[in-house]
Design an enzyme around this catalytic site. Sequence first.
Site, PDB file in Angstrom:
ATOM      1  N   ARG A   1      -8.163  -2.565  -2.143  1.00 50.13           N
ATOM      2  CA  ARG A   1      -6.866  -2.273  -2.768  1.00 50.13           C
ATOM      3  C   ARG A   1      -6.520  -0.792  -2.665  1.00 50.13           C
ATOM      4  O   ARG A   1      -5.354  -0.416  -2.622  1.00 50.13           O
ATOM      5  CB  ARG A   1      -6.871  -2.664  -4.252  1.00 50.13           C
ATOM      6  CG  ARG A   1      -6.893  -4.158  -4.515  1.00 50.13           C
ATOM      7  CD  ARG A   1      -6.543  -4.410  -5.980  1.00 50.13           C
ATOM      8  NE  ARG A   1      -6.950  -5.742  -6.431  1.00 50.13           N
ATOM      9  CZ  ARG A   1      -6.220  -6.842  -6.293  1.00 50.13           C
ATOM     10  NH1 ARG A   1      -5.057  -6.783  -5.690  1.00 50.13           N
ATOM     11  NH2 ARG A   1      -6.659  -7.997  -6.738  1.00 50.13           N
TER      12      ARG A   1
ATOM     13  N   ASP B   1       4.073 -14.637   0.562  1.00 51.39           N
ATOM     14  CA  ASP B   1       3.373 -15.411   1.593  1.00 51.39           C
ATOM     15  C   ASP B   1       4.022 -16.793   1.638  1.00 51.39           C
ATOM     16  O   ASP B   1       5.091 -16.960   2.213  1.00 51.39           O
ATOM     17  CB  ASP B   1       1.891 -15.449   1.185  1.00 51.39           C
ATOM     18  CG  ASP B   1       0.973 -15.987   2.262  1.00 51.39           C
ATOM     19  OD1 ASP B   1       1.059 -17.193   2.545  1.00 51.39           O
ATOM     20  OD2 ASP B   1       0.171 -15.236   2.818  1.00 51.39           O
TER      21      ASP B   1
ATOM     22  N   LYS C   1       6.053 -12.705   4.714  1.00 50.80           N
ATOM     23  CA  LYS C   1       5.599 -13.442   5.905  1.00 50.80           C
ATOM     24  C   LYS C   1       6.522 -14.641   6.107  1.00 50.80           C
ATOM     25  O   LYS C   1       6.264 -15.715   5.565  1.00 50.80           O
ATOM     26  CB  LYS C   1       4.168 -13.957   5.706  1.00 50.80           C
ATOM     27  CG  LYS C   1       3.105 -12.890   5.504  1.00 50.80           C
ATOM     28  CD  LYS C   1       1.753 -13.567   5.301  1.00 50.80           C
ATOM     29  CE  LYS C   1       0.659 -12.591   4.988  1.00 50.80           C
ATOM     30  NZ  LYS C   1      -0.602 -13.273   4.610  1.00 50.80           N
TER      31      LYS C   1
ATOM     32  N   ASP D   1       4.247  -7.047  -3.986  1.00 51.83           N
ATOM     33  CA  ASP D   1       3.556  -6.500  -2.819  1.00 51.83           C
ATOM     34  C   ASP D   1       3.847  -7.356  -1.589  1.00 51.83           C
ATOM     35  O   ASP D   1       4.193  -6.855  -0.531  1.00 51.83           O
ATOM     36  CB  ASP D   1       2.047  -6.407  -3.066  1.00 51.83           C
ATOM     37  CG  ASP D   1       1.456  -7.699  -3.639  1.00 51.83           C
ATOM     38  OD1 ASP D   1       2.217  -8.630  -3.987  1.00 51.83           O
ATOM     39  OD2 ASP D   1       0.220  -7.779  -3.749  1.00 51.83           O
TER      40      ASP D   1
ATOM     41  N   VAL E   1      -3.444  -9.522   5.316  1.00 51.42           N
ATOM     42  CA  VAL E   1      -3.483  -8.055   5.337  1.00 51.42           C
ATOM     43  C   VAL E   1      -4.085  -7.518   4.044  1.00 51.42           C
ATOM     44  O   VAL E   1      -4.038  -8.162   3.005  1.00 51.42           O
ATOM     45  CB  VAL E   1      -2.067  -7.456   5.536  1.00 51.42           C
ATOM     46  CG1 VAL E   1      -1.565  -7.734   6.929  1.00 51.42           C
ATOM     47  CG2 VAL E   1      -1.086  -7.989   4.493  1.00 51.42           C
TER      48      VAL E   1
ATOM     49  N   GLY F   1      -1.704  -6.845  -7.306  1.00 53.30           N
ATOM     50  CA  GLY F   1      -1.314  -6.381  -5.979  1.00 53.30           C
ATOM     51  C   GLY F   1      -0.160  -5.393  -5.949  1.00 53.30           C
ATOM     52  O   GLY F   1      -0.097  -4.521  -5.092  1.00 53.30           O
TER      53      GLY F   1
HETATM   54  P1  XMP Z   1       2.183 -16.916  -2.202  1.00 53.25           P
HETATM   55  O1  XMP Z   1       1.541 -17.669  -1.070  1.00 53.25           O
HETATM   56  O2  XMP Z   1       2.246 -17.749  -3.441  1.00 53.25           O
HETATM   57  O3  XMP Z   1       1.174 -15.733  -2.482  1.00 53.25           O
HETATM   58  O4  XMP Z   1       3.513 -16.339  -1.810  1.00 53.25           O
HETATM   59  C1  XMP Z   1       1.533 -14.621  -3.187  1.00 53.25           C
HETATM   60  C2  XMP Z   1       0.333 -13.798  -3.553  1.00 53.25           C
HETATM   61  O5  XMP Z   1      -0.783 -14.061  -2.716  1.00 53.25           O
HETATM   62  C3  XMP Z   1      -1.443 -12.898  -2.350  1.00 53.25           C
HETATM   63  N1  XMP Z   1      -1.384 -12.738  -0.884  1.00 53.25           N
HETATM   64  C4  XMP Z   1      -2.073 -11.852  -0.177  1.00 53.25           C
HETATM   65  N2  XMP Z   1      -2.966 -10.940  -0.572  1.00 53.25           N
HETATM   66  N3  XMP Z   1      -3.214 -10.253   1.671  1.00 53.25           N
HETATM   67  C5  XMP Z   1      -3.535 -10.142   0.361  1.00 53.25           C
HETATM   68  O6  XMP Z   1      -4.361  -9.289   0.039  1.00 53.25           O
HETATM   69  C6  XMP Z   1      -2.335 -11.150   2.148  1.00 53.25           C
HETATM   70  O7  XMP Z   1      -2.073 -11.205   3.353  1.00 53.25           O
HETATM   71  C7  XMP Z   1      -1.737 -11.999   1.167  1.00 53.25           C
HETATM   72  N4  XMP Z   1      -0.833 -12.999   1.241  1.00 53.25           N
HETATM   73  C8  XMP Z   1      -0.651 -13.428  -0.021  1.00 53.25           C
HETATM   74  C9  XMP Z   1      -0.722 -11.779  -3.049  1.00 53.25           C
HETATM   75  O8  XMP Z   1      -1.374 -11.480  -4.259  1.00 53.25           O
HETATM   76  C10 XMP Z   1       0.634 -12.339  -3.345  1.00 53.25           C
HETATM   77  O9  XMP Z   1       1.257 -11.784  -4.478  1.00 53.25           O
HETATM   78 MG    MG Z   2       0.545 -10.238  -5.734  1.00 53.08          MG
END
Ligand code: XMP
Ligand code: MG
Length: 183
Positions: A169, A107, A135, A104, A157, A48
């Site tokens: 991507r 979450d 987020k 990137d 997103v 990402g």
């Molecule tokens: P966590 O939940 O562990 O997730 O913080 C981190 C990774 O999850 C992916 N991620 C997303 N990928 N849209 C995406 O395409 C999103 O809204 C999203 N939210 C989390 C991402 O790879 C990130 O590094």
């Molecule tokens: Mg990532």
Amino acid sequence: MDAEHMGDDLATVMFTEEQIQDRLRELAEQVWADYHDKDVLLLGVLKGAVMVMADFMRALPGSAEMDWMAVSSYGSGTKSSGVVRILKDLDTDITGRHVLIVEDIIDSGLTLSWISANLRSRGPASLEIVTLLRKPEAAKVEIDVRYVGFDIADEFVVGYGLDYAEKYRNLRVIGTLAPHVYS
Ligand code: XMP
Ligand code: MG
């Protein structure tokens, strides 16, 4: 790929190319103010962060090293599993190095929290994080993130490196998907 190539898959454009680049330039200035006198190692998390790394790194007004790590925490779905596995480790020994993780999106924070702990155990001189997106409402663990591009709502997103089932991507903007894409 531009927004007009998305057909009706894109519901909204959240950030344009220009907004992304402007913010990355600001972050690069901020980071350089803190790191200009240090030998910084930028650490990207595949896949990402590829676009963020490329543009953020070029926005820095001086030289920096780059390395990559690949972990699995997401399947092809949209929710964090909390389970992290290293698929590709760093090539660099980070002992005594000033490491800046380039992300990137943060979450739940579970992935990054695991990565941070793993990297800290290797004895870097410092470890900080720069992320384009965060987020806040989705946070499950507290992470100290020094540099944040944009705080966004808890919506999935895509674009600018972010995928849905490995697609989108290469979209230049960041946006949300239409509901029909998920079903
Ligand atoms: P966590 O939940 O562990 O997730 O913080 C981190 C990774 O999850 C992916 N991620 C997303 N990928 N849209 C995406 O395409 C999103 O809204 C999203 N939210 C989390 C991402 O790879 C990130 O590094
Ligand atoms: Mg990532």
